[in-house]
Design a protein around this motif. Sequence first.
Motif, PDB file in Angstrom:
ATOM      1  N   GLY A  41       1.569  14.994  -3.132  1.00  0.00           N
ATOM      2  CA  GLY A  41       2.547  14.179  -2.409  1.00  0.00           C
ATOM      3  C   GLY A  41       1.997  12.823  -2.004  1.00  0.00           C
ATOM      4  N   ARG A  42       0.755  12.547  -2.399  1.00  0.00           N
ATOM      5  CA  ARG A  42       0.105  11.279  -2.057  1.00  0.00           C
ATOM      6  C   ARG A  42      -0.602  10.729  -3.283  1.00  0.00           C
ATOM      7  NH1 ARG A  42      -0.444   9.707   2.811  1.00  0.00           N
ATOM      8  NH2 ARG A  42      -2.326   8.539   2.417  1.00  0.00           N
ATOM      9  N   VAL A  43      -0.953   9.455  -3.203  1.00  0.00           N
ATOM     10  CA  VAL A  43      -1.769   8.826  -4.239  1.00  0.00           C
ATOM     11  C   VAL A  43      -2.608   7.761  -3.539  1.00  0.00           C
ATOM     12  CG1 VAL A  43      -0.035   7.098  -4.876  1.00  0.00           C
ATOM     13  CG2 VAL A  43      -1.738   7.763  -6.544  1.00  0.00           C
ATOM     14  N   THR A  44      -3.836   7.577  -4.013  1.00  0.00           N
ATOM     15  CA  THR A  44      -4.693   6.577  -3.381  1.00  0.00           C
ATOM     16  C   THR A  44      -4.296   5.187  -3.870  1.00  0.00           C
ATOM     17  OG1 THR A  44      -6.372   6.656  -5.110  1.00  0.00           O
ATOM     18  CG2 THR A  44      -6.619   8.207  -3.269  1.00  0.00           C
ATOM     19  N   ASN A  45      -4.569   4.193  -3.035  1.00  0.00           N
ATOM     20  CA  ASN A  45      -4.306   2.813  -3.429  1.00  0.00           C
ATOM     21  C   ASN A  45      -5.181   2.421  -4.617  1.00  0.00           C
ATOM     22  OD1 ASN A  45      -2.273   2.148  -1.490  1.00  0.00           O
ATOM     23  ND2 ASN A  45      -3.873   2.164   0.060  1.00  0.00           N
ATOM     24  N   GLY A  46      -6.381   2.974  -4.678  1.00  0.00           N
ATOM     25  CA  GLY A  46      -7.264   2.716  -5.815  1.00  0.00           C
ATOM     26  C   GLY A  46      -6.669   3.227  -7.115  1.00  0.00           C
ATOM     27  N   LYS A  65       0.834  -1.203   0.000  1.00  0.00           N
ATOM     28  CA  LYS A  65       0.000   0.000   0.000  1.00  0.00           C
ATOM     29  C   LYS A  65       0.869   1.253   0.000  1.00  0.00           C
ATOM     30  CE  LYS A  65      -3.846  -2.384   1.059  1.00  0.00           C
ATOM     31  NZ  LYS A  65      -4.925  -2.588   0.179  1.00  0.00           N
ATOM     32  N   PHE A  66       0.269   2.388  -0.371  1.00  0.00           N
ATOM     33  CA  PHE A  66       1.005   3.646  -0.402  1.00  0.00           C
ATOM     34  C   PHE A  66       1.515   4.031   0.985  1.00  0.00           C
ATOM     35  CE2 PHE A  66       1.175   8.242   0.139  1.00  0.00           C
ATOM     36  CZ  PHE A  66       2.136   8.552  -0.802  1.00  0.00           C
ATOM     37  N   ASP A  67       0.731   3.775   2.016  1.00  0.00           N
ATOM     38  CA  ASP A  67       1.134   4.144   3.379  1.00  0.00           C
ATOM     39  C   ASP A  67       2.252   3.261   3.925  1.00  0.00           C
ATOM     40  OD1 ASP A  67      -0.707   6.193   3.437  1.00  0.00           O
ATOM     41  OD2 ASP A  67      -2.276   4.935   4.298  1.00  0.00           O
ATOM     42  N   ARG A  68       2.454   2.086   3.346  1.00  0.00           N
ATOM     43  CA  ARG A  68       3.528   1.171   3.755  1.00  0.00           C
ATOM     44  C   ARG A  68       4.263   0.653   2.526  1.00  0.00           C
ATOM     45  NH1 ARG A  68       3.250  -1.392   9.262  1.00  0.00           N
ATOM     46  NH2 ARG A  68       5.173  -2.029   8.326  1.00  0.00           N
ATOM     47  N   PRO A  69       4.942   1.548   1.796  1.00  0.00           N
ATOM     48  CA  PRO A  69       5.626   1.107   0.573  1.00  0.00           C
ATOM     49  C   PRO A  69       6.868   0.287   0.897  1.00  0.00           C
ATOM     50  CG  PRO A  69       6.161   3.379   1.021  1.00  0.00           C
ATOM     51  CD  PRO A  69       5.146   2.955   2.054  1.00  0.00           C
ATOM     52  N   LYS A  70       7.366  -0.401  -0.089  1.00  0.00           N
ATOM     53  CA  LYS A  70       8.559  -1.248   0.046  1.00  0.00           C
ATOM     54  C   LYS A  70       9.774  -0.465  -0.435  1.00  0.00           C
ATOM     55  CE  LYS A  70      10.818  -5.204   0.331  1.00  0.00           C
ATOM     56  NZ  LYS A  70      11.201  -5.759   1.575  1.00  0.00           N
ATOM     57  N   LYS A  71      10.802  -0.424   0.395  1.00  0.00           N
ATOM     58  CA  LYS A  71      12.057   0.204   0.000  1.00  0.00           C
ATOM     59  C   LYS A  71      12.837  -0.811  -0.826  1.00  0.00           C
ATOM     60  CE  LYS A  71      16.202   2.326   1.968  1.00  0.00           C
ATOM     61  NZ  LYS A  71      16.902   2.655   3.226  1.00  0.00           N
ATOM     62  N   LYS A  72      13.258  -0.412  -2.030  1.00  0.00           N
ATOM     63  CA  LYS A  72      13.988  -1.330  -2.907  1.00  0.00           C
ATOM     64  C   LYS A  72      15.224  -0.646  -3.476  1.00  0.00           C
ATOM     65  CE  LYS A  72      12.820  -5.020  -4.322  1.00  0.00           C
ATOM     66  NZ  LYS A  72      13.140  -6.369  -3.847  1.00  0.00           N
ATOM     67  N   ASN A  73      16.273  -1.449  -3.604  1.00  0.00           N
ATOM     68  CA  ASN A  73      17.495  -1.035  -4.267  1.00  0.00           C
ATOM     69  C   ASN A  73      17.220  -1.040  -5.768  1.00  0.00           C
ATOM     70  OD1 ASN A  73      20.093  -0.985  -5.457  1.00  0.00           O
ATOM     71  ND2 ASN A  73      20.977  -1.982  -3.666  1.00  0.00           N
ATOM     72  N   LEU A  74      17.644   0.005  -6.474  1.00  0.00           N
ATOM     73  CA  LEU A  74      17.402   0.068  -7.918  1.00  0.00           C
ATOM     74  C   LEU A  74      18.072  -1.074  -8.671  1.00  0.00           C
ATOM     75  CD1 LEU A  74      17.639   3.900  -8.518  1.00  0.00           C
ATOM     76  CD2 LEU A  74      15.644   2.447  -8.868  1.00  0.00           C
ATOM     77  N   GLN A  75      19.115  -1.671  -8.092  1.00  0.00           N
ATOM     78  CA  GLN A  75      19.764  -2.809  -8.747  1.00  0.00           C
ATOM     79  C   GLN A  75      18.876  -4.047  -8.734  1.00  0.00           C
ATOM     80  OE1 GLN A  75      23.502  -3.287  -6.746  1.00  0.00           O
ATOM     81  NE2 GLN A  75      24.497  -1.711  -7.987  1.00  0.00           N
ATOM     82  N   HIS A  76      17.843  -4.043  -7.901  1.00  0.00           N
ATOM     83  CA  HIS A  76      16.928  -5.177  -7.805  1.00  0.00           C
ATOM     84  C   HIS A  76      15.641  -4.934  -8.587  1.00  0.00           C
ATOM     85  CE1 HIS A  76      18.950  -6.290  -3.726  1.00  0.00           C
ATOM     86  NE2 HIS A  76      19.773  -6.345  -4.744  1.00  0.00           N
ATOM     87  N   LEU A  77      15.641  -3.889  -9.427  1.00  0.00           N
ATOM     88  CA  LEU A  77      14.469  -3.532 -10.213  1.00  0.00           C
ATOM     89  C   LEU A  77      14.863  -3.328 -11.664  1.00  0.00           C
ATOM     90  CD1 LEU A  77      13.030  -0.727  -7.897  1.00  0.00           C
ATOM     91  CD2 LEU A  77      12.242  -3.086  -8.017  1.00  0.00           C
ATOM     92  N   LYS A  78      13.937  -3.628 -12.563  1.00  0.00           N
ATOM     93  CA  LYS A  78      14.086  -3.245 -13.964  1.00  0.00           C
ATOM     94  C   LYS A  78      13.123  -2.092 -14.194  1.00  0.00           C
ATOM     95  CE  LYS A  78      15.648  -7.324 -16.357  1.00  0.00           C
ATOM     96  NZ  LYS A  78      15.398  -8.289 -17.404  1.00  0.00           N
ATOM     97  N   LEU A  79      13.665  -0.952 -14.588  1.00  0.00           N
ATOM     98  CA  LEU A  79      12.823   0.200 -14.874  1.00  0.00           C
ATOM     99  C   LEU A  79      12.152   0.009 -16.224  1.00  0.00           C
ATOM    100  CD1 LEU A  79      15.219   3.067 -13.750  1.00  0.00           C
ATOM    101  CD2 LEU A  79      13.369   2.024 -12.465  1.00  0.00           C
ATOM    102  N   ILE A  80      10.860   0.236 -16.257  1.00  0.00           N
ATOM    103  CA  ILE A  80      10.088   0.086 -17.481  1.00  0.00           C
ATOM    104  C   ILE A  80       9.821   1.480 -18.030  1.00  0.00           C
ATOM    105  CG2 ILE A  80       7.887  -0.693 -18.432  1.00  0.00           C
ATOM    106  CD1 ILE A  80       7.977  -2.897 -16.286  1.00  0.00           C
ATOM    107  N   ASP A  81       9.944   1.615 -19.322  1.00  0.00           N
ATOM    108  CA  ASP A  81       9.797   2.916 -19.970  1.00  0.00           C
ATOM    109  C   ASP A  81       8.317   3.282 -20.074  1.00  0.00           C
ATOM    110  OD1 ASP A  81      10.531   5.239 -21.178  1.00  0.00           O
ATOM    111  OD2 ASP A  81      10.905   4.353 -23.141  1.00  0.00           O
TER     112      ASP A  81
END
Length: 108
Positions: free
Chosen positions: A76-81, A46-62
């Motif tokens: 500064g916020r976004v709804t989960n919906g 959820k937005f209120d409990r996001p996951k911290k991730k290292n960019l090396q563990h992600l593939k950025l999609i264009d």
Amino acid sequence: MVNSDISPQLGQFVLITRGRDAGQYAIIVRLIDERFVFIADGESKKFDRPKKKNLQHLKLIDYVSPEVQSSLLDTGRVTNGKLRFAMNKYMVDSVLVKEKGDEFDGER
């Protein structure tokens, strides 16, 4: 469509490549520094409990969700919906692109 040379942006889609969520998609909801971001998908993360991730563990999609990005920049916020809506929209669009590509693509 997947490019690791682009810099991360708010609202950008990522493919998780390492960890227990490997193979799942998420959206960048906060930039920490040049190495780490917070990601969420509106369901398990959820937005209120996001996951911290290292960019090396992600593939950025264009692909950047304009709805999510504008909401994050404005408030500064976004709804989960809205996160779930953006995820579903991306999945439908990417499946349609793959189906159209299969008609012309001889490789499988």
